[in-house]
Design an enzyme around this catalytic site. Sequence first.
Site, short mmCIF file in Angstrom:
data_model
loop_
_atom_site.label_atom_id
_atom_site.label_comp_id
_atom_site.label_asym_id
_atom_site.label_seq_id
_atom_site.Cartn_x
_atom_site.Cartn_y
_atom_site.Cartn_z
N ARG A 1 -2.81 -14.07 -2.39
CA ARG A 1 -3.07 -14.10 -1.08
C ARG A 1 -3.85 -15.76 -0.69
O ARG A 1 -3.41 -16.33 0.41
CB ARG A 1 -3.82 -13.26 -0.18
CG ARG A 1 -3.28 -11.80 -0.30
CD ARG A 1 -3.61 -10.98 0.61
NE ARG A 1 -3.19 -9.49 0.33
CZ ARG A 1 -1.80 -8.95 0.48
NH1 ARG A 1 -1.08 -9.87 0.92
NH2 ARG A 1 -1.65 -7.93 0.20
N ARG B 1 1.53 4.37 -3.10
CA ARG B 1 1.42 5.59 -2.66
C ARG B 1 2.90 6.51 -2.82
O ARG B 1 2.76 7.80 -3.24
CB ARG B 1 0.75 5.94 -1.13
CG ARG B 1 -0.57 5.54 -1.07
CD ARG B 1 -1.01 4.98 0.10
NE ARG B 1 -2.52 4.75 0.41
CZ ARG B 1 -3.14 3.69 0.22
NH1 ARG B 1 -2.26 2.84 -0.34
NH2 ARG B 1 -4.32 3.51 0.39
N SER C 1 0.78 -1.16 0.08
CA SER C 1 -0.07 -0.06 -0.04
C SER C 1 0.86 1.31 0.07
O SER C 1 0.72 2.33 -0.50
CB SER C 1 -1.11 0.12 1.04
OG SER C 1 -1.96 -0.95 1.24
N ASP D 1 -7.12 -7.92 3.99
CA ASP D 1 -6.18 -8.75 3.36
C ASP D 1 -5.55 -10.04 3.91
O ASP D 1 -5.30 -10.78 3.33
CB ASP D 1 -5.03 -7.87 2.80
CG ASP D 1 -5.65 -6.77 1.88
OD1 ASP D 1 -6.50 -6.97 1.29
OD2 ASP D 1 -4.75 -5.81 1.73
N LYS E 1 -12.52 -9.11 -4.07
CA LYS E 1 -10.72 -8.82 -4.12
C LYS E 1 -10.60 -9.53 -5.34
O LYS E 1 -11.27 -9.74 -6.36
CB LYS E 1 -10.31 -9.41 -3.00
CG LYS E 1 -10.84 -8.56 -1.68
CD LYS E 1 -10.26 -6.86 -1.70
CE LYS E 1 -10.57 -6.15 -0.59
NZ LYS E 1 -10.12 -4.99 -0.73
N SER F 1 -13.43 1.86 2.31
CA SER F 1 -12.37 1.52 1.39
C SER F 1 -11.50 2.86 1.39
O SER F 1 -11.66 4.00 1.15
CB SER F 1 -12.93 1.39 0.04
OG SER F 1 -12.04 1.32 -1.05
C1 S3P Z 1 -5.62 -0.92 -0.09
C2 S3P Z 1 -6.98 -1.07 0.57
C3 S3P Z 1 -7.70 -2.28 0.91
C4 S3P Z 1 -6.90 -3.34 0.35
C5 S3P Z 1 -5.89 -3.52 -0.74
C6 S3P Z 1 -5.13 -2.32 -0.55
C7 S3P Z 1 -4.98 0.26 -0.19
O1 S3P Z 1 -8.69 -2.24 -0.12
O2 S3P Z 1 -7.65 -4.74 0.25
O3 S3P Z 1 -5.23 -4.84 -0.87
O4 S3P Z 1 -3.60 0.24 -0.20
O5 S3P Z 1 -5.55 1.27 0.02
P1 S3P Z 1 -10.09 -1.52 -0.12
O6 S3P Z 1 -9.75 -0.21 0.19
O7 S3P Z 1 -10.80 -1.62 -1.36
O8 S3P Z 1 -10.86 -2.16 1.03
#
Ligand code: S3P
Length: 440
Positions: A397, A30, A26, A324, A351, A176
Site C-alpha cells: 500500500r 474468506r 478480504s 488500509d 501492518k 480487529s
Molecule cells: C482485514 C482486516 C484489517 C485490515 C487487513 C484485512 C481482514 O486488519 O487491515 O488488511 O480482511 O479482516 P485488522 O482486522 O487487524 O485491523
Amino acid sequence: MNSSHSLTIHPAGGFFTELTVPGDKSISHRAAIIAGLANGPCRVRNYLPSEDCLNTLRAMKSLGVTCDYIDTNQYGPTEIIIHGTSMSLSSPSTVIDCGNSGTGMRLLAGILAGQNFESTLTGDASLCSRPMGRIIKPLEGMGAHLKATGDKEGCAPLIFQGRALAPIRYVMPVASAQVKSAVLLAGLFAHGTTSVEQPAITRDHTERMLTDFGIQLGYEENGISIEGGQTPEACNLDIPGDISSAAFWLVAAAANKNSSLTLRGVGLNPTRTAVLKVLLRMGAQIDQSVTTEGNGEPAGDLVAHASELRGTEISGSEIPNLIDEIPILAVAGALAQGTMHIRDAAELRVKESDRIRTVVDNLQAMGANVTEHDDGMTIKGGAKLRGANLDCFGDHRIAMAFSVAGLFAAGETSIRNTECIATSYPGFEDDFSKVCGSSR
Ligand code: S3P
C-alpha cells in the site's frame, strides 16, 4: 512507469477512463476458507489472484481441499470451484506459508486451532514480526494449544497441536476484523456458543459470508455469536472489486484537474466505505450507485471527478473502517489545502510496515509538511511535492500510495522494491499505465 521491481513515475494531467479493480482481498481469503469447509462444491467468481490470496488457497489445498480452476489470468485463478470438505480437513504434509498476509495467518489460525492434527503457520520476515498474541490469547482461552516460536515474542511461526475447543465469550481489546474472524471460525469447531465483542465496528465480511453459507449467527450490541458444530452449506460466490484498491484511483482522479474516472463493480459494504465518507468530507466529488447485493455484499460503480480537496480529521471509530486506506488518504491530505489530522491509528504501526513511519518518511522526502505522532500524523497540505527516490519498505500500500503521489510531484519519482504490490493488486502497473495513458 517501468517494471521489474521498481517504478518510475512522472507528473500527469487529468484522467478520463474506466477501470475494473480486481476482486476484494478480504472477501477472497474468506471465500477460500469458508468454501473449503462447506458441504460441497462452491463456484467462486472474481477471486483475487494476488500473492496473499493465492497463499490462502494453497493453505486450504494443503489441508485437503481440492479446487478446479475454471478461469485464470496471467496472475492466477480468478474463477474456481472449491470442493468443500464438510468441515473435515486433513493433516498438512508441510509447513503452511502465509507469505505476507496477516489476514491469511490469523484466519487460518482460527480453523487450525480446533483440528485433531498438528500444523505450523509461517510467513515472510514482515509477517513473522507482526503480533499474533491478539489471536493466541482468545484461542488459548478456548483450550487451543499453540505456540509462537518466532524470534520476536508472540510472533510466527505458530505451531498448533490441535485440540477440541471450548466456546469463549471474548471481549476484544483491539478493533480487529482478523481477530473477530479467527474467533468466530474457531467457534465453528467448538462445542457450544462462542461470542465476540468488538470495541468498534470492524469489517463484517466473515459474518456476511457465513450467513450466506447458511450458518446461524446471533447479534448482540457490538457482539456476534456462533453456535459450534454447524457446517457451511455450499453456495456460489461473486466477489466484488476491492474498494481498498479503488481508493488509489479515487484520490488520483479527485486531486487532479478535469478528471473523471469510473470504477465498475466495487464492493460497497458499509464497514468498508469510510474512505468515501472521508473523501467526500475533503470536498471530493464521487458518485456512487449500488447495483448488486449478491452474497449479502453490496457492490456498484464509483465515479470520481476532479475536485478541490481540503484537509479533515480522521480518528476514533472511523479508523478501523479505513485502516488500509490511510496511506493514500495521507497522500490526499498532502495534496489538499488546510490541515489533515490522523489520530487513534496506532494499529498502523503493526501492518505490513510501520505505516505511520513509512508514510511520514516518504511524504517528507517529497517535501510535504508532516509531523509524526505515536498514533497518527498531522499533514499541513498544499506544499509543492517534488519527485524523490523512495523505498516502499516491502509494503504494497505504501508502493501504490506513493505511485499516486508521484503523479502530482515536480520531476521524477522512483520507488524501489515494488514487487510487493502483487500481494494485493496484481495488474496495478497495467492499470496505472491505462490511467496515465488517459491523462490530458
Ligand atoms: C482485514 C482486516 C484489517 C485490515 C487487513 C484485512 C481482514 O486488519 O487491515 O488488511 O480482511 O479482516 P485488522 O482486522 O487487524 O485491523
